[in-house]
Scaffold this motif. Structure first.
Motif, PDB file in Angstrom:
ATOM      1  N   LYS A  98       0.011   2.259  -2.273  1.00  0.00           N
ATOM      2  CA  LYS A  98       0.399   2.303  -0.860  1.00  0.00           C
ATOM      3  C   LYS A  98      -0.300   3.439  -0.126  1.00  0.00           C
ATOM      4  O   LYS A  98      -0.770   3.268   0.997  1.00  0.00           O
ATOM      5  CB  LYS A  98       1.923   2.441  -0.735  1.00  0.00           C
ATOM      6  N   TYR A 101      -4.331   2.799   0.149  1.00  0.00           N
ATOM      7  CA  TYR A 101      -4.670   1.742   1.107  1.00  0.00           C
ATOM      8  C   TYR A 101      -4.503   2.246   2.537  1.00  0.00           C
ATOM      9  O   TYR A 101      -5.373   2.034   3.384  1.00  0.00           O
ATOM     10  CB  TYR A 101      -3.771   0.519   0.913  1.00  0.00           C
ATOM     11  N   ARG A 102      -3.381   2.891   2.774  1.00  0.00           N
ATOM     12  CA  ARG A 102      -3.092   3.351   4.140  1.00  0.00           C
ATOM     13  C   ARG A 102      -4.106   4.391   4.587  1.00  0.00           C
ATOM     14  O   ARG A 102      -4.600   4.345   5.713  1.00  0.00           O
ATOM     15  CB  ARG A 102      -1.674   3.919   4.215  1.00  0.00           C
ATOM     16  N   THR A 106      -7.054   3.754   7.611  1.00  0.00           N
ATOM     17  CA  THR A 106      -6.900   4.471   8.875  1.00  0.00           C
ATOM     18  C   THR A 106      -8.094   5.391   9.152  1.00  0.00           C
ATOM     19  O   THR A 106      -8.114   6.079  10.164  1.00  0.00           O
ATOM     20  CB  THR A 106      -5.605   5.304   8.882  1.00  0.00           C
ATOM     21  N   SER A 153       0.831  -4.956  -1.555  1.00  0.00           N
ATOM     22  CA  SER A 153       0.697  -3.754  -0.732  1.00  0.00           C
ATOM     23  C   SER A 153      -0.605  -3.774   0.050  1.00  0.00           C
ATOM     24  O   SER A 153      -0.651  -3.394   1.227  1.00  0.00           O
ATOM     25  CB  SER A 153       0.757  -2.501  -1.614  1.00  0.00           C
ATOM     26  N   GLU A 157      -0.991  -3.995   4.186  1.00  0.00           N
ATOM     27  CA  GLU A 157      -1.731  -2.999   4.963  1.00  0.00           C
ATOM     28  C   GLU A 157      -2.890  -3.644   5.714  1.00  0.00           C
ATOM     29  O   GLU A 157      -3.207  -3.250   6.845  1.00  0.00           O
ATOM     30  CB  GLU A 157      -2.246  -1.902   4.025  1.00  0.00           C
ATOM     31  N   HIS A 160      -2.673  -4.914   9.407  1.00  0.00           N
ATOM     32  CA  HIS A 160      -2.773  -3.973  10.519  1.00  0.00           C
ATOM     33  C   HIS A 160      -4.216  -3.533  10.778  1.00  0.00           C
ATOM     34  O   HIS A 160      -4.476  -2.825  11.743  1.00  0.00           O
ATOM     35  CB  HIS A 160      -1.913  -2.741  10.239  1.00  0.00           C
TER      36      HIS A 160
END
Length: 318
Positions: A98, A101-102, A106, A153, A157, A160
């Motif tokens: 998690k 990936y985030r 970003t 997961s 992600e 988005h």
């Protein structure tokens, strides 16, 4: 010169991915719990010591390097983990997935994310129908649960950040010339550890030579230039590897010892199957289900074959 981050970059799979990327003109950052000597000293190669749970170090990598491609090979059997998958490892993988990936999605530089998953997520059919990417899911083992959670997961992600190309590789058990544990497991009785062959050994298993997996990843990184390439891919050798192939390979290139010959037809395995599974079957990635010994289930890798030519097998592996 683009830069790739390979988590688990010093494991069996990761080190070959890093080597291939360097040859293709990429800068490579390998993150792992300890360094191997496989790529040390090569131009444009950097190693960062990092546990999967070390969020600060992972964050520093994205801050200090302009990462264009993330290849997430950490928390993968035969790369970083042993065959016994524990609850602790499952939880650690979930936290790592998690976060990475985030963080990757970003940033402004990441264009592609590739996850190494497993064919164990599939509900292997009782028939010999090839298993395609849209086949039913049934996570019976700890490793399958862990990797399917990693898939979910990533997909969550990705929703988005639809401009980032995501590739999930569902890989058959891997091998190379010197790494044969998965091969030998298919001719080893899990009850007593004896090596055996049923009949003449003409039943088979689907494996993936490490070099086929690396070739696919390199082709995806270099040639997948449109979002139509995003998605799930089965990655494996072209053909099944028979039990007879495994025995011949091991006798020619490694030590094997005595191999017992059992009558074919599956009578013994069906009787054993009546007693159900056990804890080892759930936790041990290499556990051989004797009840499915002669199913000859195949992964359909037609989709992946459009990107890469799976030229390696047990007869020419290196």
């Amino acid at each position: 010169m683009p830069t790739a981050l390979v988590t688990g970059g010093c494991g069996l799979i990761g080190k070959h991915i890093c080597s291939g990327l360097l040859k293709k003109g990429y800068k490579v950052v390998a993150a792992d719990v300890e360094e191997s000597n496989y790529n040390t000293g090569k131009l444009n190669y950097n190693f960062v010591e990092c546990k999967p749970s070390d969020k600060n170090t992972l964050a520093d990598i994205f801050e200090n390097y302009e990462i264009n491609v993330l290849i997430h090979a950490a928390c993968t059997v035969d790369n970083d983990l042993g065959p016994i998958i524990t609850e602790k490892e499952m939880n650690e993988s979930k936290q790592c997935d998690k976060f990475i990936y985030r963080y990757a999605m970003t940033t402004d530089s990441v264009e592609k994310v590739i996850l190494i998953s497993t064919d164990q997520v599939y509900d292997f059919p009782k028939t010999r129908e090839p298993i395609r990417e849209d086949a039913d899911i049934k996570t019976n083992t700890n490793y399958a649960v862990m990797k399917y959670e990693a898939e979910k997961s990533l997909i969550a992600e990705m929703k988005h950040h639809k401009n980032i190309m995501v590739c999930i590789t569902r890989v058959a058990p891997v091998y190379s010339f010197n790494f044969v544990d998965n091969l030998v497991a298919k001719i080893t009785d899990p009850k007593d550890g004896t090596k055996f062959v049923s009949g003449k050994g003409q039943y088979g298993f689907h494996f993936c030579c490490v070099h086929n997996l690396v070739d696919f990843i390199l082709c995806f990184v270099k040639n997948a230039d449109d979002m139509q390439y995003a998605g799930i891919y089965n990655v494996s050798d072209k053909l099944l590897t028979t039990a007879a192939d495994i025995i011949s390979f091991m006798r020619e290139n490694h030590s094997l010892g005595t191999v017992l010959q059992r009558s074919g037809g599956g009578t013994i395995t069906k009787i054993k199957g009546l007693f159900g599974g056990n804890k080892e079957e759930k936790t041990n990635y290499r556990y051989l289900d004797l009840n499915k010994l002669e199913n000859n289930n195949m992964l359909d890798n037609t989709k992946a074959s459009k990107l890469a030519n799976f030229r390696w097998d047990i007869h020419n592996t290196k």
